[in-house]
Structures are given as structure tokens and as C-alpha cells.
Design an enzyme around this catalytic site. Structure first.
Site, PDB file in Angstrom:
ATOM      1  N   HIS A 189       0.946  -1.317   3.737  1.00 15.54           N
ATOM      2  CA  HIS A 189       1.821  -0.139   3.709  1.00 15.54           C
ATOM      3  C   HIS A 189       3.128  -0.474   2.973  1.00 15.54           C
ATOM      4  O   HIS A 189       3.650   0.321   2.209  1.00 15.54           O
ATOM      5  CB  HIS A 189       2.181   0.300   5.134  1.00 15.54           C
ATOM      6  CG  HIS A 189       1.022   0.682   5.998  1.00 15.54           C
ATOM      7  ND1 HIS A 189       0.581  -0.088   7.035  1.00 15.54           N
ATOM      8  CD2 HIS A 189       0.211   1.776   5.982  1.00 15.54           C
ATOM      9  CE1 HIS A 189      -0.440   0.507   7.635  1.00 15.54           C
ATOM     10  NE2 HIS A 189      -0.696   1.632   7.021  1.00 15.54           N
ATOM     11  N   ASP A 210      -8.372   2.409   0.631  1.00 14.78           N
ATOM     12  CA  ASP A 210      -9.158   3.586   1.018  1.00 14.78           C
ATOM     13  C   ASP A 210      -9.537   4.330  -0.270  1.00 14.78           C
ATOM     14  O   ASP A 210      -9.044   5.423  -0.538  1.00 14.78           O
ATOM     15  CB  ASP A 210      -8.342   4.446   1.980  1.00 14.78           C
ATOM     16  CG  ASP A 210      -7.995   3.681   3.240  1.00 14.78           C
ATOM     17  OD1 ASP A 210      -8.862   3.544   4.102  1.00 14.78           O
ATOM     18  OD2 ASP A 210      -6.852   3.179   3.343  1.00 14.78           O
TER      19      ASP A 210
HETATM   20  P1  AMP Z   1      -3.192   4.240   7.072  1.00 15.03           P
HETATM   21  O1  AMP Z   1      -1.961   4.023   7.899  1.00 15.03           O
HETATM   22  O2  AMP Z   1      -4.282   3.250   7.360  1.00 15.03           O
HETATM   23  O3  AMP Z   1      -3.638   5.669   7.031  1.00 15.03           O
HETATM   24  O4  AMP Z   1      -2.753   3.886   5.590  1.00 15.03           O
HETATM   25  C1  AMP Z   1      -1.682   4.548   4.962  1.00 15.03           C
HETATM   26  C2  AMP Z   1      -1.726   4.254   3.483  1.00 15.03           C
HETATM   27  O5  AMP Z   1      -1.603   2.850   3.279  1.00 15.03           O
HETATM   28  C3  AMP Z   1      -3.065   4.689   2.881  1.00 15.03           C
HETATM   29  O6  AMP Z   1      -2.833   5.271   1.614  1.00 15.03           O
HETATM   30  C4  AMP Z   1      -3.803   3.390   2.780  1.00 15.03           C
HETATM   31  O7  AMP Z   1      -4.775   3.364   1.764  1.00 15.03           O
HETATM   32  C5  AMP Z   1      -2.687   2.413   2.479  1.00 15.03           C
HETATM   33  N1  AMP Z   1      -3.095   1.065   2.846  1.00 15.03           N
HETATM   34  C6  AMP Z   1      -3.614   0.658   4.039  1.00 15.03           C
HETATM   35  N2  AMP Z   1      -3.946  -0.652   3.977  1.00 15.03           N
HETATM   36  C7  AMP Z   1      -3.641  -1.070   2.726  1.00 15.03           C
HETATM   37  C8  AMP Z   1      -3.769  -2.331   2.037  1.00 15.03           C
HETATM   38  N3  AMP Z   1      -4.276  -3.410   2.624  1.00 15.03           N
HETATM   39  N4  AMP Z   1      -3.354  -2.377   0.759  1.00 15.03           N
HETATM   40  C9  AMP Z   1      -2.840  -1.286   0.139  1.00 15.03           C
HETATM   41  N5  AMP Z   1      -2.702  -0.080   0.731  1.00 15.03           N
HETATM   42  C10 AMP Z   1      -3.092   0.023   1.991  1.00 15.03           C
END
Ligand code: AMP
Length: 278
Positions: A37, A150
Site C-alpha cells: 500500500h 490484484d
Molecule cells: P487492499 O487493501 O488489499 O484492497 O489493497 C489496496 C490497494 O493496494 C489495491 O489496489 C491493491 O492492489 C494494492 N496492493 C495490495 N498489495 C500490494 C502489493 N503487494 N504491491 C502493490 N500493491 C498492492
């Protein structure tokens, strides 16, 4: 950093941000923030825009109440990370703000949403697209950041923005990984020590499959072998596939823009990952 918990607070702080910075970038998250994030937030902050990060665990994109309730939450830790990153405004709405009792509209997504996560998590992309559309309406960002981790989600959001003529530019940020290759994920903190030890295999197999494809193999052999290796290691795989990076249609062989994508559960924790193919 400001923290908005109600729509009037959000509107007021967004107006101030727009006046000060000329533009607003949005990073939608579900909290339990980690370095993945942080990469999105850092890119937004470096751009000079006013940066809004939403922290909202969206019930409508979870298949089961247990998964929603068990999703990691760390409000205080998240706000400390966002403050440290230079985020200007954290948007932390209540469920009732996002889904008031008379709420009656959803975003139905097709195209890139139909396969893979769309099959294994029915309703997931409908819930995700609906909440992202709400966030776009609330924050009115010029640009929104999503993570390549994702991959299918990014394609679904891009399709929605194009189809509904929504304003924000969508920017995808490369996946941030642990040194052993495991993609950072809020769910990783739910892994048992043994599952954490095995988890990087998914990324290793994606790379091995890419190597086999680069050496001229057709997709079916390496994909079947990877599924077998995942099962042997104790994963319950949902899919391991070679797809067109935009439409998510399955491919027989590599071509420009192709992507290797995988999803599998280790115990109760479901992991997804993907890499460019070719
Ligand atoms: P989430 O909180 O899992 O919904 O993720 C929020 C955003 O952070 C989404 O756009 C995810 O794709 C991105 N994200 C989560 N994990 C990663 C990672 N390891 N590398 C890059 N972006 C990430």
C-alpha cells in the site's frame, strides 16, 4: 494529516486539498496497511497532488461474513503509516455511510470480471466496482492508484472507468514482494508459520512457468505441472492460468501483454499473485 469519518468532513477537506494542490489523487485500500500500500501512497505523494487514502473494509466484496469479520484491521497502525507517508487526508467511512439503508444501486461488471476471481468469488467484483464507483463519486479524484498485485481488479476498474466515462486516470503500481518473492498482502498476517514458509512457492511457480513458456512450451504443460506442485505442497489451488493481460481470456501461448495469474488457499488463507509472461 486530516482524518474524515463523515461525508461533510470529506467534502470540506477535499475542497481545501483541491484549492491547495490543484488536483487530488486517491488510493483506495481496505487497511491493514503494509509496504505494498505504501508504494501506492508514496507514488501519489511524490506526484505533488493532494493525496486521499480511503480505508474501508468493504462488506459487499466478501463472499462470507466470516471472511469479512476475520479480515485484518489495524486502524491506529494504518493512520500512523499514512501520517508518516505524507498522506493529506485519510477517508475512513462507516459501513452505513457507504451503504445507507435506502441504497439500491450496484455496478454490474462483465468482460474482464467474468473469469478467475469472478468465478471463484461470486459477487466480489460487483462489490468492489460498486464501492470504487462510490469512492470516485465522493472524492472526485483526478487519478486513482491500484496495485498490480490484484491484476484482474485493475482491468475491471479500467473497464468500468472506460464504460461509464468516469473521470479518474487509473495508474497501476508494480507488486511489492517479500525478499523470498511472496507478494505483500494484508492476509499474509493470517498465515501460520508453516503456511508462511510454503507461501512463496506460488511466485516461484509463476516464474518457472514463465521460463518454460519462454523456452517455447505451450501453456497447458507448465500450467498443469504448476497446479500439481501447488497441491503437493499443501495448497488448494483455484487456478493457475496464462491470460491476455487486458481481457483476462485464457491463452494457449505467450504473446505481448500476456500475464500468468494464480490463486490458491493455504488452510483458510487465500493467496493470489501474477507476473508478466514472456
Ligand atoms: P487492499 O487493501 O488489499 O484492497 O489493497 C489496496 C490497494 O493496494 C489495491 O489496489 C491493491 O492492489 C494494492 N496492493 C495490495 N498489495 C500490494 C502489493 N503487494 N504491491 C502493490 N500493491 C498492492
Amino acid at each position: 494529516m486530516r482524518v474524515a469519518r463523515t461525508l461533510p468532513e470529506l467534502t470540506q477537506h477535499c475542497a481545501a486539498l483541491r484549492a491547495a494542490h490543484g488536483r487530488i489523487d486517491l488510493v483506495p485500500t481496505m487497511g491493514a496497511l503494509h509496504a505494498g500500500h505504501r508504494a501506492l501512497v508514496d507514488t501519489a505523494v511524490r506526484s505533488g497532488a493532494g493525496v486521499v487514502v480511503s480505508v474501508f473494509v468493504n462488506p459487499s466484496q466478501f463472499g462470507s461474513t466470516a471472511d469479512f469479520q476475520g479480515y485484518p484491521r489495524d486502524d491506529a497502525g494504518d493512520l500512523a503509516i499514512l501520517e508518516d507517508a505524507g498522506c493529506h487526508l485519510a477517508w475512513v467511512p462507516e459501513v452505513a455511510t457507504m451503504y445507507p439503508p435506502d441504497d439500491a444501486t450496484v455496478i454490474e461488471v462483465g468482460g474482464p470480471a467474468l473469469r478467475w476471481e469472478g468465478t471463484h468469488r461470486p459477487g466480489h467484483f460487483r462489490g468492489m466496482a460498486t464501492v470504487v464507483a462510490k469512492l470516485f463519486g465522493q472524492v472526485r479524484p483526478d487519478l486513482a492508484y491500484f496495485g498490480e498485485k490484484d491484476w484482474q481488479q485493475v482491468q475491471v476498474v479500467r473497464r468500468m472507468v472506460a464504460d461509464l466515462h468516469l473521470p479518474p486516470e487509473i495508474v497501476a503500481i508494480p507488486t511489492v514482494r517479500e525478499p523470498d518473492g511472496l507478494a505483500l498482502s494484508s492476509r499474509n498476517r493470517l498465515l501460520t508459520p508453516e503456511a508462511r514458509r510454503v507461501a512463496p512457492l506460488m511466485h516461484g511457480l509463476l516464474r518457472e512457468a514463465d521460463q518454460a513458456l519462454a523456452e517455447g512450451a505451450t501453456a497447458s504443460g507448465p500450467l498443469a505441472a504448476a497446479l500439481e506442485r501447488l497441491r503437493e505442497a499443501g495448497f488448494s489451488p483455484d487456478y493457475f492460468a496464462l491470460v491476455d493481460g487486458e481481457t483476462l481470456e485464457p491463452l494457449e501461448g505467450v504473446r505481448p501483454g500476456a500475464r500468468l495469474i494464480a490463486a490458491a488457499s493455504l488452510g483458510t488463507v487465500r493467496l493470489i499473485d501474477n507476473i508478466a509472461a514472456g
